[in-house]
Design an enzyme around this catalytic site. Sequence first.
Site, PDB file in Angstrom:
ATOM      1  N   PHE A  53      30.821  10.049  20.253  1.00  0.00           N
ATOM      2  CA  PHE A  53      32.046  10.192  21.054  1.00  0.00           C
ATOM      3  C   PHE A  53      33.267   9.543  20.400  1.00  0.00           C
ATOM      4  O   PHE A  53      34.128   8.994  21.047  1.00  0.00           O
ATOM      5  CB  PHE A  53      31.830   9.691  22.495  1.00  0.00           C
ATOM      6  CG  PHE A  53      31.055  10.717  23.277  1.00  0.00           C
ATOM      7  CD1 PHE A  53      29.737  10.965  22.975  1.00  0.00           C
ATOM      8  CD2 PHE A  53      31.668  11.465  24.264  1.00  0.00           C
ATOM      9  CE1 PHE A  53      29.024  11.954  23.631  1.00  0.00           C
ATOM     10  CE2 PHE A  53      30.963  12.456  24.934  1.00  0.00           C
ATOM     11  CZ  PHE A  53      29.640  12.698  24.614  1.00  0.00           C
TER      12      PHE A  53
ATOM     13  N   THR B 107      28.054  13.808  41.441  1.00  0.00           N
ATOM     14  CA  THR B 107      28.842  12.634  41.061  1.00  0.00           C
ATOM     15  C   THR B 107      29.805  12.289  42.187  1.00  0.00           C
ATOM     16  O   THR B 107      30.619  13.119  42.585  1.00  0.00           O
ATOM     17  CB  THR B 107      29.631  12.915  39.762  1.00  0.00           C
ATOM     18  OG1 THR B 107      28.677  13.229  38.753  1.00  0.00           O
ATOM     19  CG2 THR B 107      30.456  11.727  39.336  1.00  0.00           C
TER      20      THR B 107
ATOM     21  N   LYS C 277      33.151  23.025  25.161  1.00  0.00           N
ATOM     22  CA  LYS C 277      32.451  22.441  24.016  1.00  0.00           C
ATOM     23  C   LYS C 277      31.391  23.454  23.586  1.00  0.00           C
ATOM     24  O   LYS C 277      31.229  24.501  24.244  1.00  0.00           O
ATOM     25  CB  LYS C 277      31.812  21.098  24.379  1.00  0.00           C
ATOM     26  CG  LYS C 277      30.713  21.207  25.416  1.00  0.00           C
ATOM     27  CD  LYS C 277      29.974  19.891  25.557  1.00  0.00           C
ATOM     28  CE  LYS C 277      28.744  20.056  26.408  1.00  0.00           C
ATOM     29  NZ  LYS C 277      27.967  18.851  26.520  1.00  0.00           N
TER      30      LYS C 277
ATOM     31  N   VAL D  24      23.998  21.245  37.615  1.00  0.00           N
ATOM     32  CA  VAL D  24      23.152  20.083  37.889  1.00  0.00           C
ATOM     33  C   VAL D  24      21.939  20.477  38.731  1.00  0.00           C
ATOM     34  O   VAL D  24      20.794  20.151  38.398  1.00  0.00           O
ATOM     35  CB  VAL D  24      23.977  18.978  38.603  1.00  0.00           C
ATOM     36  CG1 VAL D  24      23.086  17.827  39.045  1.00  0.00           C
ATOM     37  CG2 VAL D  24      25.071  18.473  37.697  1.00  0.00           C
TER      38      VAL D  24
ATOM     39  N   CYS E 149      33.397  17.436  34.042  1.00  0.00           N
ATOM     40  CA  CYS E 149      32.978  16.059  34.335  1.00  0.00           C
ATOM     41  C   CYS E 149      34.041  15.035  33.958  1.00  0.00           C
ATOM     42  O   CYS E 149      34.582  14.369  34.828  1.00  0.00           O
ATOM     43  CB  CYS E 149      31.668  15.769  33.628  1.00  0.00           C
ATOM     44  SG  CYS E 149      30.370  16.888  34.165  1.00  0.00           S
TER      45      CYS E 149
ATOM     46  N   LYS F  33      27.546   5.658  37.185  1.00  0.00           N
ATOM     47  CA  LYS F  33      27.879   7.019  36.749  1.00  0.00           C
ATOM     48  C   LYS F  33      29.352   7.133  36.344  1.00  0.00           C
ATOM     49  O   LYS F  33      29.686   7.564  35.244  1.00  0.00           O
ATOM     50  CB  LYS F  33      27.548   8.000  37.886  1.00  0.00           C
ATOM     51  CG  LYS F  33      28.051   9.387  37.687  1.00  0.00           C
ATOM     52  CD  LYS F  33      27.320  10.090  36.567  1.00  0.00           C
ATOM     53  CE  LYS F  33      27.929  11.439  36.303  1.00  0.00           C
ATOM     54  NZ  LYS F  33      27.216  12.213  35.338  1.00  0.00           N
TER      55      LYS F  33
HETATM   56  C1  UGA Z   1      29.321  14.509  30.288  1.00  0.00           C
HETATM   57  C2  UGA Z   1      28.457  13.296  29.904  1.00  0.00           C
HETATM   58  O1  UGA Z   1      28.300  13.230  28.475  1.00  0.00           O
HETATM   59  C3  UGA Z   1      27.091  13.372  30.575  1.00  0.00           C
HETATM   60  O2  UGA Z   1      26.343  12.185  30.288  1.00  0.00           O
HETATM   61  C4  UGA Z   1      27.293  13.496  32.105  1.00  0.00           C
HETATM   62  O3  UGA Z   1      26.053  13.606  32.780  1.00  0.00           O
HETATM   63  C5  UGA Z   1      28.128  14.739  32.386  1.00  0.00           C
HETATM   64  O4  UGA Z   1      29.396  14.609  31.714  1.00  0.00           O
HETATM   65  C6  UGA Z   1      28.317  14.838  33.877  1.00  0.00           C
HETATM   66  O5  UGA Z   1      28.945  13.949  34.444  1.00  0.00           O
HETATM   67  O6  UGA Z   1      27.753  15.742  34.492  1.00  0.00           O
HETATM   68  P1  UGA Z   1      29.477  17.073  29.463  1.00  0.00           P
HETATM   69  O7  UGA Z   1      30.673  17.181  30.340  1.00  0.00           O
HETATM   70  O8  UGA Z   1      28.428  18.114  29.506  1.00  0.00           O
HETATM   71  O9  UGA Z   1      28.693  15.685  29.739  1.00  0.00           O
HETATM   72  O10 UGA Z   1      30.032  17.055  27.985  1.00  0.00           O
HETATM   73  P2  UGA Z   1      30.129  16.021  26.767  1.00  0.00           P
HETATM   74  O11 UGA Z   1      29.171  16.402  25.734  1.00  0.00           O
HETATM   75  O12 UGA Z   1      30.079  14.626  27.232  1.00  0.00           O
HETATM   76  O13 UGA Z   1      31.597  16.364  26.238  1.00  0.00           O
HETATM   77  C7  UGA Z   1      32.735  16.215  27.088  1.00  0.00           C
HETATM   78  C8  UGA Z   1      34.000  16.604  26.354  1.00  0.00           C
HETATM   79  O14 UGA Z   1      34.350  15.639  25.379  1.00  0.00           O
HETATM   80  C9  UGA Z   1      33.933  17.936  25.611  1.00  0.00           C
HETATM   81  O15 UGA Z   1      35.138  18.639  25.836  1.00  0.00           O
HETATM   82  C10 UGA Z   1      33.826  17.542  24.156  1.00  0.00           C
HETATM   83  O16 UGA Z   1      34.362  18.501  23.265  1.00  0.00           O
HETATM   84  C11 UGA Z   1      34.665  16.269  24.141  1.00  0.00           C
HETATM   85  N1  UGA Z   1      34.325  15.327  23.059  1.00  0.00           N
HETATM   86  C12 UGA Z   1      33.085  14.779  23.002  1.00  0.00           C
HETATM   87  C13 UGA Z   1      35.291  14.978  22.131  1.00  0.00           C
HETATM   88  O17 UGA Z   1      36.446  15.452  22.180  1.00  0.00           O
HETATM   89  N2  UGA Z   1      34.973  14.074  21.153  1.00  0.00           N
HETATM   90  C14 UGA Z   1      33.748  13.515  21.065  1.00  0.00           C
HETATM   91  O18 UGA Z   1      33.529  12.688  20.149  1.00  0.00           O
HETATM   92  C15 UGA Z   1      32.770  13.879  21.999  1.00  0.00           C
END
Ligand code: UGA
Length: 448
Positions: free
Chosen positions: A267, A121, A338, A11, A278, A222
């Site tokens: 999502f 956060t 991811k 961040v 996160c 948040k």
């Molecule tokens: C998340 C939020 O999307 C951001 O908006 C936020 O700022 C951030 O956390 C934070 O609090 O700092 P991030 O952790 O980078 O972002 O990742 P995401 O893209 O949101 O994915 C999170 C997890 O969910 C990953 O493991 C991904 O594989 C999983 N996921 C995502 C699924 O299993 N299915 C989905 O449909 C989408």
Amino acid sequence: MRLSVIGCGYVGLVTGACFAAAGHEVTCTDIDAERIRRLQAGEVPIYEQHLEEILSSARKDGRISYSADAGEAIRAGDAIFICVGTPPKESGEADLSAIDQVARQIAEQARSPKLVIEKSTVPARTGLELRRALAAYSSGGKSAFRVASNPEFLREGTAVGDFFHPDRIVVGVEEESAAADLREIYRPILEHKFHCPVHQGSCPTSQPAFLVTTINSAELIKHASNSFLALKISYANVISDLCERIGADVKEVTHAMGLDPRIGGQFLSAGLGFGGFCFPKDVQAFIHLAASVGVDFDLLKATERVNKQRIDRFLEKVHKALWVVKGKHVAVLGLAFKANTDDIRFAPALEVVKRLLEEGAMVHATDPEAISRTKALLPKVTYHEDPYEALRGADAALICTEWDVFRHLDWKRAKPLMARSLVVDGRNLYSPKHMRELGFEYHSFGRA
Ligand code: UGA
């Protein structure tokens, strides 16, 4: 404006780099002196798309500097962004000791009034505690600081683009002047006056909403946002289990659901579930915060429970297909939590690998970015840069991260390399029909 950023993790670094690219003068500091030394030497300690190029151009233009001396960094800025970690304690509650420490440093080291902005956060009401701490640590107990909350919504992997093109900028403040300062800080973003390295001239032109709220609301926004996204994923995962029992296709179901704008298509991807630093910690912290004020957030407890069960569901599929896991050569494709990141914190893949090793499997793993971070944690794994080498001699290929290189893997080429034509896909990357046509035994989530 002159800005200070405390904490050079994902961040803090992205925030500092992007503000510098938008024209501000930024000084970054971190408790890890080695990290500062590497940044000063022009190294970028994390993998994040476009971060290296904006950091290097900001450095050349003299708009970003680094100091291991927190006092020096604190004195350099008119506004100070706190971007330190708030990891979970054993109980799930957020550990705010780093914020407290920074408050003490600011109070003791600042020589002029500052706007102190929490970007980390944090649970609701932290801003109020931060204000109290700044006063308590200031000489005479009188604070010269204004406090604001400015939560980030950056996703790892697309953080730079997210920073320049946010949907909303939320600023929680106590006084109008703090909102005005934050509007000025974000003016280049609001007016699209920056060089965007991501879209190269074809940037989205939509105007982000600039929302001024109370500090408590900003903090709640948040946690409420992240938890809702996590809930959506768990919902899709339960639908996926239902699809398997009933004989429906989860991709067809979630696609149709998502076309309703009240639901939205994002999502809703079923699979191994959410990981990263996160969602898992924010869901826990939000449950804890709710409980601390007498609200039982059962809905989120279920979200967490469903997510934990995804690993079991995946390994059940592996067991069913392989029968005995002990002694089998298993190729794990993907280690990061991811795609497009080297971050392995709370990555489902790591839990899968640990459990396979415990059962006596020989694990061969590959990932475009996360191998070096994983090596130290899991030394018993054999690592391969080339996915086809990981697949050579494998009894099964397990897909754990949705990297594009895996999405576009040439399975015709991989098939003769493998000992057995078996793919267990934790991210639903391929068409079951196509994989079967290629001669694979193929298992995924929520699809026949
Ligand atoms: C998340 C939020 O999307 C951001 O908006 C936020 O700022 C951030 O956390 C934070 O609090 O700092 P991030 O952790 O980078 O972002 O990742 P995401 O893209 O949101 O994915 C999170 C997890 O969910 C990953 O493991 C991904 O594989 C999983 N996921 C995502 C699924 O299993 N299915 C989905 O449909 C989408």
